[in-house]
Motif scaffolding. Structure first.
Motif, PDB file in Angstrom:
ATOM      1  N   MET A   1       0.847  -1.182   0.000  1.00 15.41           N
ATOM      2  CA  MET A   1       0.000   0.000   0.000  1.00 15.41           C
ATOM      3  C   MET A   1       0.892   1.245   0.000  1.00 15.41           C
ATOM      4  SD  MET A   1      -2.890   1.247   2.772  1.00 15.41           S
ATOM      5  CE  MET A   1      -4.049  -0.006   2.312  1.00 15.41           C
ATOM      6  N   GLU A   2       0.555   2.174  -0.835  1.00 16.61           N
ATOM      7  CA  GLU A   2       1.281   3.439  -0.919  1.00 16.61           C
ATOM      8  C   GLU A   2       0.990   4.290   0.321  1.00 16.61           C
ATOM      9  OE1 GLU A   2       1.026   7.441  -3.656  1.00 16.61           O
ATOM     10  OE2 GLU A   2       0.363   5.553  -4.517  1.00 16.61           O
ATOM     11  N   THR A   3       2.020   4.968   0.813  1.00 17.77           N
ATOM     12  CA  THR A   3       1.866   5.850   1.976  1.00 17.77           C
ATOM     13  C   THR A   3       2.109   7.284   1.551  1.00 17.77           C
ATOM     14  OG1 THR A   3       2.639   4.103   3.459  1.00 17.77           O
ATOM     15  CG2 THR A   3       2.698   6.354   4.302  1.00 17.77           C
ATOM     16  N   GLU A   4       1.269   8.173   2.034  1.00 17.60           N
ATOM     17  CA  GLU A   4       1.389   9.607   1.750  1.00 17.60           C
ATOM     18  C   GLU A   4       1.405  10.357   3.074  1.00 17.60           C
ATOM     19  OE1 GLU A   4      -1.402  13.142  -0.145  1.00 17.60           O
ATOM     20  OE2 GLU A   4      -1.793  11.092  -0.741  1.00 17.60           O
ATOM     21  N   THR A   5       2.268  11.358   3.175  1.00 20.28           N
ATOM     22  CA  THR A   5       2.297  12.224   4.355  1.00 20.28           C
ATOM     23  C   THR A   5       1.907  13.616   3.897  1.00 20.28           C
ATOM     24  OG1 THR A   5       4.063  10.903   5.333  1.00 20.28           O
ATOM     25  CG2 THR A   5       3.733  13.124   6.223  1.00 20.28           C
ATOM     26  N   ARG A   6       0.990  14.240   4.612  1.00 22.35           N
ATOM     27  CA  ARG A   6       0.524  15.563   4.195  1.00 22.35           C
ATOM     28  C   ARG A   6      -0.015  16.369   5.366  1.00 22.35           C
ATOM     29  NH1 ARG A   6      -4.647  15.943   0.778  1.00 22.35           N
ATOM     30  NH2 ARG A   6      -5.918  16.629   2.480  1.00 22.35           N
ATOM     31  N   GLN A   7      -0.173  17.665   5.116  1.00 19.14           N
ATOM     32  CA  GLN A   7      -0.859  18.555   6.045  1.00 19.14           C
ATOM     33  C   GLN A   7      -2.138  19.030   5.365  1.00 19.14           C
ATOM     34  OE1 GLN A   7       1.107  21.474   8.433  1.00 19.14           O
ATOM     35  NE2 GLN A   7       3.105  20.764   7.729  1.00 19.14           N
ATOM     36  N   ALA A   8      -3.199  19.111   6.142  1.00 19.70           N
ATOM     37  CA  ALA A   8      -4.477  19.568   5.611  1.00 19.70           C
ATOM     38  C   ALA A   8      -5.059  20.616   6.548  1.00 19.70           C
ATOM     39  CB  ALA A   8      -5.445  18.400   5.468  1.00 19.70           C
ATOM     40  N   ALA A   9      -5.935  21.434   6.005  1.00 21.06           N
ATOM     41  CA  ALA A   9      -6.669  22.434   6.794  1.00 21.06           C
ATOM     42  C   ALA A   9      -8.152  22.151   6.572  1.00 21.06           C
ATOM     43  CB  ALA A   9      -6.305  23.835   6.341  1.00 21.06           C
ATOM     44  N   LEU A  10      -8.880  21.879   7.654  1.00 19.78           N
ATOM     45  CA  LEU A  10     -10.289  21.517   7.586  1.00 19.78           C
ATOM     46  C   LEU A  10     -11.126  22.534   8.340  1.00 19.78           C
ATOM     47  CD1 LEU A  10      -9.946  17.696   8.348  1.00 19.78           C
ATOM     48  CD2 LEU A  10      -9.970  18.834   6.117  1.00 19.78           C
ATOM     49  N   CYS A  11     -12.312  22.810   7.817  1.00 18.49           N
ATOM     50  CA  CYS A  11     -13.163  23.836   8.410  1.00 18.49           C
ATOM     51  C   CYS A  11     -14.438  23.230   8.988  1.00 18.49           C
ATOM     52  CB  CYS A  11     -13.526  24.880   7.354  1.00 18.49           C
ATOM     53  SG  CYS A  11     -14.300  26.331   8.059  1.00 18.49           S
ATOM     54  N   ILE A  12     -14.643  23.466  10.253  1.00 19.03           N
ATOM     55  CA  ILE A  12     -15.879  23.084  10.935  1.00 19.03           C
ATOM     56  C   ILE A  12     -16.819  24.275  10.782  1.00 19.03           C
ATOM     57  CG2 ILE A  12     -16.918  22.318  13.112  1.00 19.03           C
ATOM     58  CD1 ILE A  12     -14.551  20.531  11.927  1.00 19.03           C
ATOM     59  N   ILE A  13     -17.772  24.156   9.860  1.00 15.82           N
ATOM     60  CA  ILE A  13     -18.735  25.247   9.645  1.00 15.82           C
ATOM     61  C   ILE A  13     -19.942  24.932  10.500  1.00 15.82           C
ATOM     62  CG2 ILE A  13     -20.108  26.521   7.987  1.00 15.82           C
ATOM     63  CD1 ILE A  13     -18.092  25.702   5.851  1.00 15.82           C
ATOM     64  N   ARG A  14     -20.101  25.699  11.543  1.00 19.01           N
ATOM     65  CA  ARG A  14     -21.102  25.421  12.584  1.00 19.01           C
ATOM     66  C   ARG A  14     -22.434  26.102  12.292  1.00 19.01           C
ATOM     67  NH1 ARG A  14     -20.244  26.557  19.036  1.00 19.01           N
ATOM     68  NH2 ARG A  14     -22.271  25.750  19.678  1.00 19.01           N
ATOM     69  N   ARG A  15     -23.485  25.327  12.501  1.00 23.36           N
ATOM     70  CA  ARG A  15     -24.860  25.850  12.505  1.00 23.36           C
ATOM     71  C   ARG A  15     -25.582  25.116  13.620  1.00 23.36           C
ATOM     72  NH1 ARG A  15     -30.049  24.922  10.034  1.00 23.36           N
ATOM     73  NH2 ARG A  15     -31.079  26.921   9.707  1.00 23.36           N
ATOM     74  N   HIS A  34     -17.333  10.597   6.335  1.00 17.71           N
ATOM     75  CA  HIS A  34     -17.680  12.021   6.406  1.00 17.71           C
ATOM     76  C   HIS A  34     -16.437  12.800   6.798  1.00 17.71           C
ATOM     77  CE1 HIS A  34     -22.268  11.396   7.185  1.00 17.71           C
ATOM     78  NE2 HIS A  34     -21.939  11.214   5.925  1.00 17.71           N
ATOM     79  N   ARG A  35     -16.231  13.944   6.142  1.00 13.14           N
ATOM     80  CA  ARG A  35     -15.057  14.767   6.406  1.00 13.14           C
ATOM     81  C   ARG A  35     -15.437  16.225   6.219  1.00 13.14           C
ATOM     82  NH1 ARG A  35      -9.355  14.288   6.567  1.00 13.14           N
ATOM     83  NH2 ARG A  35      -8.192  15.706   5.229  1.00 13.14           N
ATOM     84  N   PRO A  36     -14.998  17.100   7.130  1.00 14.17           N
ATOM     85  CA  PRO A  36     -15.271  18.530   6.950  1.00 14.17           C
ATOM     86  C   PRO A  36     -14.583  19.032   5.679  1.00 14.17           C
ATOM     87  CG  PRO A  36     -14.482  18.083   9.173  1.00 14.17           C
ATOM     88  CD  PRO A  36     -14.289  16.830   8.381  1.00 14.17           C
ATOM     89  N   PRO A  37     -15.125  20.088   5.073  1.00 11.24           N
ATOM     90  CA  PRO A  37     -14.485  20.637   3.875  1.00 11.24           C
ATOM     91  C   PRO A  37     -13.119  21.231   4.188  1.00 11.24           C
ATOM     92  CG  PRO A  37     -16.312  22.027   4.575  1.00 11.24           C
ATOM     93  CD  PRO A  37     -16.324  20.820   5.456  1.00 11.24           C
ATOM     94  N   GLY A  38     -12.286  21.246   3.184  1.00  9.76           N
ATOM     95  CA  GLY A  38     -10.931  21.767   3.313  1.00  9.76           C
ATOM     96  C   GLY A  38     -10.036  21.006   2.373  1.00  9.76           C
ATOM     97  N   GLY A  39      -8.755  21.039   2.627  1.00 11.54           N
ATOM     98  CA  GLY A  39      -7.838  20.327   1.757  1.00 11.54           C
ATOM     99  C   GLY A  39      -6.403  20.544   2.152  1.00 11.54           C
ATOM    100  N   GLY A  40      -5.525  20.194   1.248  1.00 11.44           N
ATOM    101  CA  GLY A  40      -4.098  20.232   1.507  1.00 11.44           C
ATOM    102  C   GLY A  40      -3.538  21.629   1.665  1.00 11.44           C
ATOM    103  N   HIS A  77      -7.384   6.096   5.211  1.00 12.16           N
ATOM    104  CA  HIS A  77      -7.142   5.351   3.966  1.00 12.16           C
ATOM    105  C   HIS A  77      -8.110   5.822   2.887  1.00 12.16           C
ATOM    106  CE1 HIS A  77      -5.567   2.822   7.202  1.00 12.16           C
ATOM    107  NE2 HIS A  77      -4.643   2.509   6.307  1.00 12.16           N
ATOM    108  N   LEU A  78      -7.568   6.005   1.666  1.00 18.58           N
ATOM    109  CA  LEU A  78      -8.379   6.411   0.525  1.00 18.58           C
ATOM    110  C   LEU A  78      -7.652   6.022  -0.759  1.00 18.58           C
ATOM    111  CD1 LEU A  78     -10.996   7.971  -0.317  1.00 18.58           C
ATOM    112  CD2 LEU A  78      -9.561   9.996  -0.519  1.00 18.58           C
ATOM    113  N   LYS A  79      -8.369   5.429  -1.682  1.00 18.27           N
ATOM    114  CA  LYS A  79      -7.852   5.083  -3.011  1.00 18.27           C
ATOM    115  C   LYS A  79      -6.558   4.265  -2.946  1.00 18.27           C
ATOM    116  CE  LYS A  79      -9.921   9.188  -5.064  1.00 18.27           C
ATOM    117  NZ  LYS A  79      -9.716  10.459  -5.757  1.00 18.27           N
ATOM    118  N   GLY A  80      -6.518   3.300  -2.036  1.00 21.37           N
ATOM    119  CA  GLY A  80      -5.363   2.428  -1.920  1.00 21.37           C
ATOM    120  C   GLY A  80      -4.153   3.058  -1.264  1.00 21.37           C
ATOM    121  N   ARG A  81      -4.322   4.226  -0.657  1.00 25.18           N
ATOM    122  CA  ARG A  81      -3.213   4.910   0.017  1.00 25.18           C
ATOM    123  C   ARG A  81      -3.480   4.982   1.512  1.00 25.18           C
ATOM    124  NH1 ARG A  81      -3.521  10.525  -2.587  1.00 25.18           N
ATOM    125  NH2 ARG A  81      -5.647   9.930  -2.242  1.00 25.18           N
ATOM    126  N   GLU A  82      -2.418   4.901   2.275  1.00 28.79           N
ATOM    127  CA  GLU A  82      -2.471   5.167   3.711  1.00 28.79           C
ATOM    128  C   GLU A  82      -1.974   6.588   3.870  1.00 28.79           C
ATOM    129  OE1 GLU A  82      -1.384   2.288   6.970  1.00 28.79           O
ATOM    130  OE2 GLU A  82       0.332   3.671   7.029  1.00 28.79           O
TER     131      GLU A  82
END
Length: 147
Positions: A1-15, A34-40, A77-82
């Protein structure tokens, strides 16, 4: 399995006692999460700059105020990556967008044009019927901080 290391910024949009999440379906396993919106976080970019950029690009939301909540280190895990990820978490209000303040859940459009459904999810309720949340410790953290 392929491994990826990354930083992400996710936003908790509260209502109220809910927050916006996207539904991510792994095309290899069919698993749903389920994942809050955001990205790398891109090179030379701060996590706050990244979360503002990502929300503008993916949802058309210009955040007026974001509150940093801290970061969590986790593996998913997503798309065969850890994916080993440091996720920087930010809190924003649904009042930043009229659609969200009315309780609507806009479609999220990824950079590769993939379209993801969004929905509101409570942080006070865990249900076996709901997909797992990513990062997995997010609901506990939100109950602790926003409870």
């Amino acid at each position: 399995m392929e491994t990826e290391t990354r930083q992400a910024a996710l936003c908790i949009i509260r209502r109220d006692d809910k927050f916006l999440v996207s539904e991510i379906i792994d095309p290899q396993t069919g698993g749903l999460l389920h994942r809050p919106p955001g990205g790398g976080v891109e090179k030379g970019e701060s996590p706050e700059e990244a979360v503002r950029r990502e929300l503008q690009e993916e949802l058309g939301i210009r955040l007026t105020h974001v509150q940093p909540l801290g970061a969590v280190d986790h593996i998913w895990h997503l798309k065969g990556r850890e994916i080993h990820e440091r996720a920087w978490l930010f809190l924003a209000s649904a009042l930043d967008d009229p659609r969200l303040s009315r309780g609507e859940t806009p479609e999220l459009i990824e950079a590769d044009a993939e379209r993801l459904r969004t929905l509101s999810r409570s942080w006070n309720v865990e249900s076996e019927e709901l997909p797992p949340i990513c990062p997995s410790t997010l609901l506990g953290l939100l109950r602790e901080l926003l409870g």
